[in-house]
Design an enzyme around this catalytic site. Sequence first.
Site, PDB file in Angstrom:
ATOM      1  N   SER A   7      35.832  33.317  48.218  1.00  0.00           N
ATOM      2  CA  SER A   7      36.746  32.293  47.705  1.00  0.00           C
ATOM      3  C   SER A   7      37.725  31.844  48.782  1.00  0.00           C
ATOM      4  O   SER A   7      38.485  32.656  49.329  1.00  0.00           O
ATOM      5  CB  SER A   7      37.527  32.845  46.511  1.00  0.00           C
ATOM      6  OG  SER A   7      38.610  31.987  46.231  1.00  0.00           O
ATOM      7  N   HIS A  32      33.173  29.476  47.435  1.00  0.00           N
ATOM      8  CA  HIS A  32      33.827  29.213  46.146  1.00  0.00           C
ATOM      9  C   HIS A  32      35.174  28.532  46.395  1.00  0.00           C
ATOM     10  O   HIS A  32      35.984  29.008  47.197  1.00  0.00           O
ATOM     11  CB  HIS A  32      34.021  30.552  45.434  1.00  0.00           C
ATOM     12  CG  HIS A  32      34.581  30.475  44.059  1.00  0.00           C
ATOM     13  ND1 HIS A  32      33.801  30.201  42.960  1.00  0.00           N
ATOM     14  CD2 HIS A  32      35.837  30.656  43.585  1.00  0.00           C
ATOM     15  CE1 HIS A  32      34.555  30.217  41.871  1.00  0.00           C
ATOM     16  NE2 HIS A  32      35.812  30.492  42.223  1.00  0.00           N
ATOM     17  N   ASP A  34      38.634  27.070  44.652  1.00  0.00           N
ATOM     18  CA  ASP A  34      39.482  27.163  43.466  1.00  0.00           C
ATOM     19  C   ASP A  34      40.506  26.042  43.433  1.00  0.00           C
ATOM     20  O   ASP A  34      41.471  26.065  44.192  1.00  0.00           O
ATOM     21  CB  ASP A  34      40.227  28.500  43.474  1.00  0.00           C
ATOM     22  CG  ASP A  34      39.306  29.665  43.210  1.00  0.00           C
ATOM     23  OD1 ASP A  34      38.640  29.654  42.158  1.00  0.00           O
ATOM     24  OD2 ASP A  34      39.249  30.583  44.047  1.00  0.00           O
ATOM     25  N   MET A  36      43.469  24.236  41.413  1.00  0.00           N
ATOM     26  CA  MET A  36      44.441  24.515  40.335  1.00  0.00           C
ATOM     27  C   MET A  36      45.418  23.355  40.219  1.00  0.00           C
ATOM     28  O   MET A  36      45.825  22.800  41.253  1.00  0.00           O
ATOM     29  CB  MET A  36      45.227  25.785  40.644  1.00  0.00           C
ATOM     30  CG  MET A  36      44.364  26.991  40.907  1.00  0.00           C
ATOM     31  SD  MET A  36      45.397  28.397  41.342  1.00  0.00           S
ATOM     32  CE  MET A  36      44.136  29.594  41.795  1.00  0.00           C
ATOM     33  N   HIS A  65      35.335  25.489  41.466  1.00  0.00           N
ATOM     34  CA  HIS A  65      35.888  26.046  40.227  1.00  0.00           C
ATOM     35  C   HIS A  65      37.161  25.282  39.894  1.00  0.00           C
ATOM     36  O   HIS A  65      38.194  25.477  40.532  1.00  0.00           O
ATOM     37  CB  HIS A  65      36.164  27.544  40.448  1.00  0.00           C
ATOM     38  CG  HIS A  65      36.813  28.228  39.293  1.00  0.00           C
ATOM     39  ND1 HIS A  65      37.407  29.471  39.408  1.00  0.00           N
ATOM     40  CD2 HIS A  65      36.959  27.880  37.996  1.00  0.00           C
ATOM     41  CE1 HIS A  65      37.897  29.832  38.241  1.00  0.00           C
ATOM     42  NE2 HIS A  65      37.651  28.890  37.364  1.00  0.00           N
ATOM     43  N   MET A  67      40.229  24.684  37.816  1.00  0.00           N
ATOM     44  CA  MET A  67      41.176  25.246  36.833  1.00  0.00           C
ATOM     45  C   MET A  67      42.181  24.155  36.516  1.00  0.00           C
ATOM     46  O   MET A  67      43.363  24.238  36.873  1.00  0.00           O
ATOM     47  CB  MET A  67      41.846  26.494  37.433  1.00  0.00           C
ATOM     48  CG  MET A  67      40.912  27.685  37.464  1.00  0.00           C
ATOM     49  SD  MET A  67      41.492  28.962  38.590  1.00  0.00           S
ATOM     50  CE  MET A  67      40.715  28.394  40.083  1.00  0.00           C
ATOM     51  N   MET A 136      35.679  34.961  33.963  1.00  0.00           N
ATOM     52  CA  MET A 136      36.890  35.335  34.696  1.00  0.00           C
ATOM     53  C   MET A 136      37.209  36.805  34.403  1.00  0.00           C
ATOM     54  O   MET A 136      37.330  37.200  33.249  1.00  0.00           O
ATOM     55  CB  MET A 136      38.077  34.466  34.287  1.00  0.00           C
ATOM     56  CG  MET A 136      38.031  33.023  34.761  1.00  0.00           C
ATOM     57  SD  MET A 136      37.769  32.825  36.542  1.00  0.00           S
ATOM     58  CE  MET A 136      39.145  33.729  37.243  1.00  0.00           C
ATOM     59  N   GLY A 141      44.495  31.710  38.243  1.00  0.00           N
ATOM     60  CA  GLY A 141      45.730  31.163  38.790  1.00  0.00           C
ATOM     61  C   GLY A 141      46.144  31.812  40.095  1.00  0.00           C
ATOM     62  O   GLY A 141      46.839  31.192  40.890  1.00  0.00           O
ATOM     63  N   PHE A 142      45.701  33.027  40.311  1.00  0.00           N
ATOM     64  CA  PHE A 142      46.147  33.750  41.513  1.00  0.00           C
ATOM     65  C   PHE A 142      45.027  34.644  42.040  1.00  0.00           C
ATOM     66  O   PHE A 142      44.273  35.214  41.255  1.00  0.00           O
ATOM     67  CB  PHE A 142      47.367  34.633  41.188  1.00  0.00           C
ATOM     68  CG  PHE A 142      48.512  33.848  40.608  1.00  0.00           C
ATOM     69  CD1 PHE A 142      49.430  33.211  41.445  1.00  0.00           C
ATOM     70  CD2 PHE A 142      48.639  33.695  39.233  1.00  0.00           C
ATOM     71  CE1 PHE A 142      50.462  32.454  40.902  1.00  0.00           C
ATOM     72  CE2 PHE A 142      49.671  32.936  38.686  1.00  0.00           C
ATOM     73  CZ  PHE A 142      50.586  32.323  39.525  1.00  0.00           C
ATOM     74  N   GLY A 143      44.973  34.769  43.366  1.00  0.00           N
ATOM     75  CA  GLY A 143      44.084  35.752  43.963  1.00  0.00           C
ATOM     76  C   GLY A 143      44.753  37.117  43.972  1.00  0.00           C
ATOM     77  O   GLY A 143      45.944  37.237  43.666  1.00  0.00           O
ATOM     78  N   GLY A 144      43.982  38.140  44.310  1.00  0.00           N
ATOM     79  CA  GLY A 144      44.544  39.474  44.515  1.00  0.00           C
ATOM     80  C   GLY A 144      44.973  40.214  43.266  1.00  0.00           C
ATOM     81  O   GLY A 144      45.747  41.166  43.345  1.00  0.00           O
ATOM     82  N   ASP A 174      34.411  36.442  38.614  1.00  0.00           N
ATOM     83  CA  ASP A 174      35.461  35.988  39.546  1.00  0.00           C
ATOM     84  C   ASP A 174      36.772  36.704  39.247  1.00  0.00           C
ATOM     85  O   ASP A 174      37.333  36.546  38.163  1.00  0.00           O
ATOM     86  CB  ASP A 174      35.607  34.473  39.359  1.00  0.00           C
ATOM     87  CG  ASP A 174      36.616  33.817  40.302  1.00  0.00           C
ATOM     88  OD1 ASP A 174      37.137  34.503  41.190  1.00  0.00           O
ATOM     89  OD2 ASP A 174      36.860  32.610  40.112  1.00  0.00           O
ATOM     90  N   GLY A 175      37.267  37.447  40.230  1.00  0.00           N
ATOM     91  CA  GLY A 175      38.584  38.074  40.132  1.00  0.00           C
ATOM     92  C   GLY A 175      38.532  39.582  40.285  1.00  0.00           C
ATOM     93  O   GLY A 175      37.845  40.263  39.510  1.00  0.00           O
ATOM     94  N   GLY A 176      39.204  40.092  41.295  1.00  0.00           N
ATOM     95  CA  GLY A 176      39.292  41.544  41.475  1.00  0.00           C
ATOM     96  C   GLY A 176      37.973  42.199  41.854  1.00  0.00           C
ATOM     97  O   GLY A 176      37.768  43.388  41.600  1.00  0.00           O
ATOM     98  N   GLY A 196      37.614  37.012  46.900  1.00  0.00           N
ATOM     99  CA  GLY A 196      38.627  36.378  47.740  1.00  0.00           C
ATOM    100  C   GLY A 196      39.236  37.366  48.698  1.00  0.00           C
ATOM    101  O   GLY A 196      38.781  37.534  49.839  1.00  0.00           O
ATOM    102  N   SER A 197      40.276  38.059  48.221  1.00  0.00           N
ATOM    103  CA  SER A 197      41.039  38.923  49.123  1.00  0.00           C
ATOM    104  C   SER A 197      40.199  40.059  49.707  1.00  0.00           C
ATOM    105  O   SER A 197      40.401  40.430  50.866  1.00  0.00           O
ATOM    106  CB  SER A 197      42.276  39.470  48.416  1.00  0.00           C
ATOM    107  OG  SER A 197      42.023  39.725  47.079  1.00  0.00           O
TER     108      SER A 197
HETATM  109  C1  DX5 Z   1      41.589  33.108  40.513  1.00  0.00           C
HETATM  110  C2  DX5 Z   1      40.475  32.440  41.290  1.00  0.00           C
HETATM  111  C3  DX5 Z   1      39.646  33.393  42.073  1.00  0.00           C
HETATM  112  C4  DX5 Z   1      40.383  34.132  43.160  1.00  0.00           C
HETATM  113  C5  DX5 Z   1      39.741  35.477  43.310  1.00  0.00           C
HETATM  114  O1  DX5 Z   1      42.242  32.163  39.739  1.00  0.00           O
HETATM  115  O2  DX5 Z   1      39.611  31.764  40.394  1.00  0.00           O
HETATM  116  O3  DX5 Z   1      38.481  32.749  42.601  1.00  0.00           O
HETATM  117  O4  DX5 Z   1      40.366  33.460  44.379  1.00  0.00           O
HETATM  118  O5  DX5 Z   1      40.521  36.217  44.177  1.00  0.00           O
HETATM  119  P1  DX5 Z   1      40.369  37.806  44.341  1.00  0.00           P
HETATM  120  O6  DX5 Z   1      38.944  38.079  44.736  1.00  0.00           O
HETATM  121  O7  DX5 Z   1      41.365  38.112  45.408  1.00  0.00           O
HETATM  122  O8  DX5 Z   1      40.698  38.413  43.000  1.00  0.00           O
HETATM  123 ZN    ZN Z   2      37.572  30.993  41.130  1.00  0.00          ZN
END
Ligand code: DX5
Ligand code: ZN
Length: 215
Positions: A7, A32, A34, A36, A65, A67, A136, A141-144, A174-176, A196-197
């Site tokens: 991401s 990917h 994102d 927003m 993606h 959002m 999801m 809304g946020f990475g990490g 997607d996420g974590g 992502g992270s």
């Molecule tokens: C969250 C995004 C994700 C995000 C994932 O709203 O849709 O794609 O970038 O980030 P990580 O992998 O750090 O959870």
């Molecule tokens: Zn995403």
Amino acid sequence: MIKIAPSLLAANFSNLQADMEMINRSEADWLHLDVMDGVFVPNISFGFPVLKHVAKLCQKPLDVHLMIVNPEKFIPEVKSLGAYMMNVHYEACPHLHRVVQQIKETGMKAGVTLNPATPVALLADIIRDVDMVLLMSVNPGFGGQKFIPHTLEKVWELKRLIEHTGSSALIQVDGGVNHETAPLLVEAGADVLVTGSYVFKSAHPEETIHSLKQL
Ligand code: DX5
Ligand code: ZN
């Protein structure tokens, strides 16, 4: 084999070119993206001017993606990026069937995304029409953020729904996603992992992508 979609949200925005070169060299399957809007989710990321530059630099298929509210307004813009996949949120589309058909008419693949509290069963009447379902595993809304473990049950349930209906939809999560959660997701039946992270903040991102591809 599991597909990996790093991401962009976690990339280094002061040197996107270097990160795109890493992605191009890597075994990543898709990139990917994102988007927003600060309305559908409580954060704003990047918009089409940035995405146009990324699209020029990136040689991997683009997985967008959205959002955002009213994602159907932006089907032509996403198409003009040359995107492979356009994901819209179930919660943002009262006329989801129409939006899915409009996306597919452009030649793009259509993905439908579910927030953590949206049940898989709500997809029963659209699952045959979609190319992918994005579950999801954090609140968007946020990475990490931390992976929500209940997602694993949703992957199992979605897999059953896909099999029972003869749908060819892929399952994306997607996420974590990291070295602890990724093997559990693959075992549960996920086809595509967004990360992502875990990739971009790792010391050796290409090797991290390689290790995820081995799962
Ligand atoms: C969250 C995004 C994700 C995000 C994932 O709203 O849709 O794609 O970038 O980030 P990580 O992998 O750090 O959870
Ligand atoms: Zn995403």
